[in-house]
Design an enzyme around this catalytic site. Structure first.
Site, PDB file in Angstrom:
ATOM      1  N   GLU A  66      -7.627 -16.012 -13.348  1.00  0.00           N
ATOM      2  CA  GLU A  66      -6.394 -16.118 -12.541  1.00  0.00           C
ATOM      3  C   GLU A  66      -6.616 -16.942 -11.277  1.00  0.00           C
ATOM      4  O   GLU A  66      -5.741 -17.691 -10.851  1.00  0.00           O
ATOM      5  CB  GLU A  66      -5.965 -14.727 -12.083  1.00  0.00           C
ATOM      6  CG  GLU A  66      -5.280 -13.849 -13.079  1.00  0.00           C
ATOM      7  CD  GLU A  66      -4.706 -12.614 -12.396  1.00  0.00           C
ATOM      8  OE1 GLU A  66      -3.496 -12.597 -12.158  1.00  0.00           O
ATOM      9  OE2 GLU A  66      -5.488 -11.696 -12.103  1.00  0.00           O
ATOM     10  N   ARG A 126       6.218  -8.304   3.450  1.00  0.00           N
ATOM     11  CA  ARG A 126       5.791  -7.081   2.745  1.00  0.00           C
ATOM     12  C   ARG A 126       6.701  -6.762   1.575  1.00  0.00           C
ATOM     13  O   ARG A 126       6.294  -6.061   0.654  1.00  0.00           O
ATOM     14  CB  ARG A 126       5.847  -5.864   3.665  1.00  0.00           C
ATOM     15  CG  ARG A 126       5.045  -5.940   4.907  1.00  0.00           C
ATOM     16  CD  ARG A 126       5.495  -4.834   5.864  1.00  0.00           C
ATOM     17  NE  ARG A 126       4.862  -5.014   7.129  1.00  0.00           N
ATOM     18  CZ  ARG A 126       3.632  -4.583   7.389  1.00  0.00           C
ATOM     19  NH1 ARG A 126       2.976  -3.955   6.454  1.00  0.00           N
ATOM     20  NH2 ARG A 126       3.096  -4.798   8.545  1.00  0.00           N
ATOM     21  N   LYS A 131       4.122 -12.876  -9.547  1.00  0.00           N
ATOM     22  CA  LYS A 131       3.696 -11.512  -9.224  1.00  0.00           C
ATOM     23  C   LYS A 131       4.283 -10.510 -10.204  1.00  0.00           C
ATOM     24  O   LYS A 131       3.647  -9.548 -10.562  1.00  0.00           O
ATOM     25  CB  LYS A 131       4.105 -11.138  -7.795  1.00  0.00           C
ATOM     26  CG  LYS A 131       3.630  -9.753  -7.367  1.00  0.00           C
ATOM     27  CD  LYS A 131       2.121  -9.619  -7.442  1.00  0.00           C
ATOM     28  CE  LYS A 131       1.626  -8.230  -7.149  1.00  0.00           C
ATOM     29  NZ  LYS A 131       0.187  -8.052  -7.488  1.00  0.00           N
ATOM     30  N   LYS A 145      -9.657 -11.670 -13.254  1.00  0.00           N
ATOM     31  CA  LYS A 145      -9.577 -12.128 -11.851  1.00  0.00           C
ATOM     32  C   LYS A 145     -10.121 -13.546 -11.725  1.00  0.00           C
ATOM     33  O   LYS A 145      -9.546 -14.386 -11.027  1.00  0.00           O
ATOM     34  CB  LYS A 145     -10.370 -11.162 -10.969  1.00  0.00           C
ATOM     35  CG  LYS A 145      -9.677  -9.825 -10.779  1.00  0.00           C
ATOM     36  CD  LYS A 145      -8.517 -10.001  -9.848  1.00  0.00           C
ATOM     37  CE  LYS A 145      -7.317  -9.134 -10.021  1.00  0.00           C
ATOM     38  NZ  LYS A 145      -6.678  -8.908 -11.278  1.00  0.00           N
ATOM     39  N   HIS A 184     -23.044  -9.250 -32.055  1.00  0.00           N
ATOM     40  CA  HIS A 184     -22.199  -9.519 -33.233  1.00  0.00           C
ATOM     41  C   HIS A 184     -21.511 -10.867 -33.125  1.00  0.00           C
ATOM     42  O   HIS A 184     -20.432 -11.063 -33.682  1.00  0.00           O
ATOM     43  CB  HIS A 184     -21.180  -8.382 -33.396  1.00  0.00           C
ATOM     44  CG  HIS A 184     -21.830  -7.049 -33.598  1.00  0.00           C
ATOM     45  ND1 HIS A 184     -22.508  -6.714 -34.749  1.00  0.00           N
ATOM     46  CD2 HIS A 184     -21.978  -6.009 -32.758  1.00  0.00           C
ATOM     47  CE1 HIS A 184     -23.006  -5.494 -34.629  1.00  0.00           C
ATOM     48  NE2 HIS A 184     -22.702  -5.040 -33.426  1.00  0.00           N
ATOM     49  N   GLU A 194     -11.427  -6.823 -16.539  1.00  0.00           N
ATOM     50  CA  GLU A 194     -10.690  -7.057 -15.285  1.00  0.00           C
ATOM     51  C   GLU A 194     -11.408  -8.104 -14.437  1.00  0.00           C
ATOM     52  O   GLU A 194     -10.788  -8.985 -13.857  1.00  0.00           O
ATOM     53  CB  GLU A 194     -10.511  -5.743 -14.537  1.00  0.00           C
ATOM     54  CG  GLU A 194      -9.948  -5.853 -13.137  1.00  0.00           C
ATOM     55  CD  GLU A 194      -8.550  -6.481 -13.060  1.00  0.00           C
ATOM     56  OE1 GLU A 194      -7.938  -6.734 -14.127  1.00  0.00           O
ATOM     57  OE2 GLU A 194      -8.094  -6.770 -11.935  1.00  0.00           O
ATOM     58  N   TRP A 230       9.148   0.896   2.574  1.00  0.00           N
ATOM     59  CA  TRP A 230       8.577   0.781   1.227  1.00  0.00           C
ATOM     60  C   TRP A 230       8.616   2.207   0.704  1.00  0.00           C
ATOM     61  O   TRP A 230       7.790   3.035   1.075  1.00  0.00           O
ATOM     62  CB  TRP A 230       7.153   0.234   1.307  1.00  0.00           C
ATOM     63  CG  TRP A 230       6.479   0.132  -0.020  1.00  0.00           C
ATOM     64  CD1 TRP A 230       5.703   1.079  -0.630  1.00  0.00           C
ATOM     65  CD2 TRP A 230       6.548  -0.946  -0.950  1.00  0.00           C
ATOM     66  NE1 TRP A 230       5.268   0.645  -1.847  1.00  0.00           N
ATOM     67  CE2 TRP A 230       5.764  -0.590  -2.088  1.00  0.00           C
ATOM     68  CE3 TRP A 230       7.166  -2.173  -0.951  1.00  0.00           C
ATOM     69  CZ2 TRP A 230       5.609  -1.427  -3.176  1.00  0.00           C
ATOM     70  CZ3 TRP A 230       7.006  -3.005  -2.051  1.00  0.00           C
ATOM     71  CH2 TRP A 230       6.239  -2.646  -3.138  1.00  0.00           C
ATOM     72  N   ASN A 284       5.984   5.444   9.244  1.00  0.00           N
ATOM     73  CA  ASN A 284       5.236   4.746   8.207  1.00  0.00           C
ATOM     74  C   ASN A 284       4.164   5.709   7.732  1.00  0.00           C
ATOM     75  O   ASN A 284       3.466   6.311   8.528  1.00  0.00           O
ATOM     76  CB  ASN A 284       4.584   3.488   8.817  1.00  0.00           C
ATOM     77  CG  ASN A 284       3.698   2.782   7.796  1.00  0.00           C
ATOM     78  OD1 ASN A 284       3.801   3.048   6.602  1.00  0.00           O
ATOM     79  ND2 ASN A 284       2.843   1.896   8.261  1.00  0.00           N
ATOM     80  N   GLY A 285       4.066   5.930   6.425  1.00  0.00           N
ATOM     81  CA  GLY A 285       3.017   6.799   5.887  1.00  0.00           C
ATOM     82  C   GLY A 285       3.613   7.863   4.983  1.00  0.00           C
ATOM     83  O   GLY A 285       4.709   7.724   4.453  1.00  0.00           O
ATOM     84  N   CYS A 310       5.155   0.244   5.399  1.00  0.00           N
ATOM     85  CA  CYS A 310       6.450  -0.155   5.935  1.00  0.00           C
ATOM     86  C   CYS A 310       6.186  -1.018   7.157  1.00  0.00           C
ATOM     87  O   CYS A 310       5.077  -1.141   7.616  1.00  0.00           O
ATOM     88  CB  CYS A 310       7.222   1.081   6.366  1.00  0.00           C
ATOM     89  SG  CYS A 310       7.281   2.342   5.123  1.00  0.00           S
TER      90      CYS A 310
HETATM   91  C1  AGP Z   1      -3.085  -9.064 -12.565  1.00  0.00           C
HETATM   92  O1  AGP Z   1      -3.878  -9.601 -11.541  1.00  0.00           O
HETATM   93  C2  AGP Z   1      -1.954  -9.986 -12.943  1.00  0.00           C
HETATM   94  N1  AGP Z   1      -1.155 -10.327 -11.837  1.00  0.00           N
HETATM   95  C3  AGP Z   1      -1.153  -9.459 -14.146  1.00  0.00           C
HETATM   96  O2  AGP Z   1      -2.042  -9.306 -15.226  1.00  0.00           O
HETATM   97  C4  AGP Z   1      -0.419  -8.116 -13.931  1.00  0.00           C
HETATM   98  O3  AGP Z   1      -1.346  -7.075 -13.866  1.00  0.00           O
HETATM   99  C5  AGP Z   1       0.506  -7.897 -15.140  1.00  0.00           C
HETATM  100  O4  AGP Z   1       1.458  -8.953 -15.180  1.00  0.00           O
HETATM  101  C6  AGP Z   1       1.247  -6.550 -15.074  1.00  0.00           C
HETATM  102  O5  AGP Z   1       2.047  -6.516 -13.932  1.00  0.00           O
HETATM  103  P1  AGP Z   1       2.713  -5.098 -13.506  1.00  0.00           P
HETATM  104  O6  AGP Z   1       1.578  -4.171 -13.189  1.00  0.00           O
HETATM  105  O7  AGP Z   1       3.570  -5.386 -12.322  1.00  0.00           O
HETATM  106  O8  AGP Z   1       3.507  -4.612 -14.692  1.00  0.00           O
END
Ligand code: AGP
Length: 627
Positions: free
Chosen positions: A504, A40, A622, A501, A520, A497, A88, A114-115, A15
């Site tokens: 992305e 935030r 996001k 990254k 394979h 993952e 938050w 906050n916490g 927060c």
């Molecule tokens: C991950 O770095 C990406 N931003 C994307 O794959 C994300 O994880 C995916 O869109 C799911 O988002 P969410 O966890 O908010 O549902």
């Protein structure tokens, strides 16, 4: 562009908090300070001031614009002392009533927090027994009422704050003011950050220097378990027992934009360093005093959980990879078949679902349309749905039967980091809870896993403190066109993952494979100098470990440049590692919580070196709220 070399800062704010005492109009300073922390994202905002008639509060759910509208129609009186808070939500939904500041029953004390106060339920019961009535669902109000009770008993505000802090368990930053003492603020911190802004004849307390940087750059960072007692012209720091305590003055050299990132160059990098705290907060308060695992937001009766005969985890992107990690643990602990599905594929494949199917959705934002549509489909088929989510009150938790919140705090960077680690931690909590309810693990076995989980924040911190090696490594790949990632078992989703990254952030072709799958077909991709990251399992499980070592030899024999992530003391990999990154020793299932961190940082560093926007990568959002 220089890579921002930053110290390992392991603080996090869920927060935004600010307090002011001085000659300015307090509510103006406070609300502007909240706006400075607007990045935030939050669920509600509020402010309070002391007037000759007592404490005056204005608070509203939603963005700060909602508070502005309220203040426009019903302004706060102009005084020289005030506190403000953006929430938050952790305990209690994002509503006007749950918004801070909270006021004691007698109207004398206003408090913001906050916490997470872990033992709030016990304290609330104690206060209710004394006749105290509560208006909100929050842990914060418990602290406000407890402080009010101690002050009403005759204690000075600072002494009362110290007494209250000694009774609280968990992570907290508290700021309070007493209507009968209008020139004074008292604040305290344990685990959540608190800084004091030292002005000319005015003083600020805040969770973030961004809140007061336009007024002063002279600041004091408070240490663990400290109380600060301030007026416009004095600052007194003690420990929780009243002993004078050392404080740490510093000059804020950042501009406002950097201040919002606590001195980091990117929100993503800040969030990578927040992971120890985020995982710790996600695990906090999950054990009863009797040693049983408890998930307070889980609302599905144990009998129904015992009747579950299949689990389907549904998510997207990074959250999907967290689900892939969780599958190994959940099947191992509960012996229930566990499928993991891409949300956008799930409902179109006419999945086999019944009333004894448990669907687990994982979503940081809680608004991902593909995942939301999957939930609706699952519920139409009578499945029970549990959401693992980081955003209190979001659509996905609201449309699920139960929710386990991660407590990562706001994740601003589009590329998920602390979201992933806390999703894995929360999925493990669910797996252990199911094992407890179904009796497939003994209590001491569950306690042993929880004990090791509780130690992972320190292990993650250990990795954070060795990331300079990764920053140096990234510089070697500035012109690379493709990177491969290999792993087995829980290391395979980590490889996926790591590849995501890099895609992305550095806009690179990157691909993760199960290490055993390479022969394979994909091994045809390997040529002289192909960079390949390999996540090596702990040595305890010879089958997995030795096979991955063989896979490293296979690719190296074909010219690959091997970047090997292996636990301390694993010397078997050394001859085959062109670059070796040491991981702290953890058990197999917990390795994703440490092995993912260097891969996150590698992508962040390489993208930074390439001059890309790490926090808002091209083409991405996001939260993907369209199908
Ligand atoms: C991950 O770095 C990406 N931003 C994307 O794959 C994300 O994880 C995916 O869109 C799911 O988002 P969410 O966890 O908010 O549902």
């Amino acid at each position: 562009m220089s890579v921002c070399a930053v110290k390992a800062i392991t603080v996090t704010s869920m927060c935004g908090i600010i307090g002011y005492v001085g000659p300015r109009v307090a509510h103006a300073v406070v609300v502007e300070g909240l706006r400075r922390m607007e990045y935030r994202g939050y669920d509600s905002a509020g402010a309070a001031v002391i007037t000759p008639d007592g404490i005056s509060v204005r608070k509203k759910a939603g963005k700060i614009g909602n508070l502005d509208a309220l203040l426009a129609s019903d302004p706060l009186p102009e005084t020289g002392i005030g506190i403000g808070h953006t929430r938050w939500a952790t305990h209690g939904g994002p509503t006007d009533t749950n918004a801070h500041p909270h006021v004691s029953a007698d109207g004398r004390i206003a408090l913001i927090h906050n916490g997470i106060i872990e033992n709030f339920a016990t304290l609330r019961a104690e206060l209710r027994a004394k006749g105290v009535e509560f208006s909100s669902e929050t842990d914060t109000e418990v602290a406000a009422q407890l402080l009010g009770d101690v002050v009403a008993g005759g204690a000075d505000l600072a002494d009362a704050m110290r007494a209250v802090c000694l009774r609280l368990e968990g992570a907290f930053t508290l700021v309070a003011m007493d209507a009968t003492d209008p020139g004074r603020l008292v604040a305290a911190r344990r685990n959540s950050p608190l800084v004091v802004g030292v002005g000319e004849g005015e003083t600020f307390v805040a969770s973030d220097v961004a809140a007061f940087i336009e007024f002063t750059r002279h600041a004091i960072e408070l240490g663990q378990d400290q109380v600060v007692d301030v007026t416009a012209t004095s600052i007194t720091v003690t420990d929780f027992f009243g002993n004078p305590a050392e404080s740490h003055p510093f000059e804020v050299t950042w501009d406002l934009s950097a201040a919002e990132k606590a001195g980091f160059d990117w929100f993503m990098r800040k969030e990578i360093f927040e992971q120890p705290r985020a995982v710790a907060d996600t695990l906090l308060g999950r054990f009863t005093p009797e040693g049983a695992l408890t998930l307070d937001e889980l609302r599905i009766p144990e009998a129904e959980l015992r009747s579950v005969d299949k689990i389907i985890i549904v998510a997207c992107g990074t959250a999907y990879y967290a689900g892939m990690v969780a599958k190994y643990a959940i099947e191992h602990w509960t012996r229930i078949a566990c499928e993991v599905e891409i949300a956008s594929e799930f409902r179109y494949r006419d999945p086999i679902i019944s009333g004894s199917t448990l669907v687990v959705t994982i979503s940081q934002s809680g608004e991902t349309a593909d995942t939301l549509m999957a939930i609706r489909h699952a519920r139409e088929q009578k499945a029970k749905v549990i959401a693992i989510c980081n955003t209190n009150g979001a659509t996905i938790p609201r449309e699920s039967d139960a929710v386990i919140y991660t407590h990562a705090g706001p994740e601003i960077g589009v590329a998920s980091t602390k979201g992933f680690l806390t999703q894995v931690a929360a999925c493990y909590l669910l797996g252990l809870y199911l094992a407890q309810v179904r009796g497939t693990m003994y209590g001491d076995e569950i306690a042993a896993v929880m004990s090791e989980l509780a130690s992972t924040p320190d292990k993650i911190q250990q990795v954070l403190e060795s990331l300079d090696q990764i920053t140096d490594l990234a510089a070697r790949f500035i012109d690379t066109k493709s990177v491969l990632f290999l792993g087995r078992h829980v290391g395979y989703p980590v490889a996926l993952e790591g590849a995501l990254k890099l895609k992305e952030l550095a806009y690179l072709h990157a691909e993760g494979f199960p290490a055993g799958e390479l022969k394979h077909g994909p091994i045809a991709l390997v040529e002289e100098g192909t960079p390949i990251f390999v996540v090596v399992p702990p040595q305890g499980r010879d089958q997995l470990h030795d096979k991955v070592v063989s896979n490293i030899q296979e690719v190296r024999a074909r010219g690959a440049l091997t970047i090997v992530l292996a636990e301390e003391g694993d010397d078997e990999v050394t001859p085959y590692a062109d670059i070796l990154f040491r991981l702290p020793k953890v058990s197999t299932l917990l390795q994703p919580l440490v092995a993912t961190v260097p891969l996150q940082m590698f992508a962040c560093d390489l993208a930074t070196l390439k001059g890309f926007d790490v926090d808002q990568p091209r083409n991405l959002a996001k939260s993907v709220t369209v199908e």
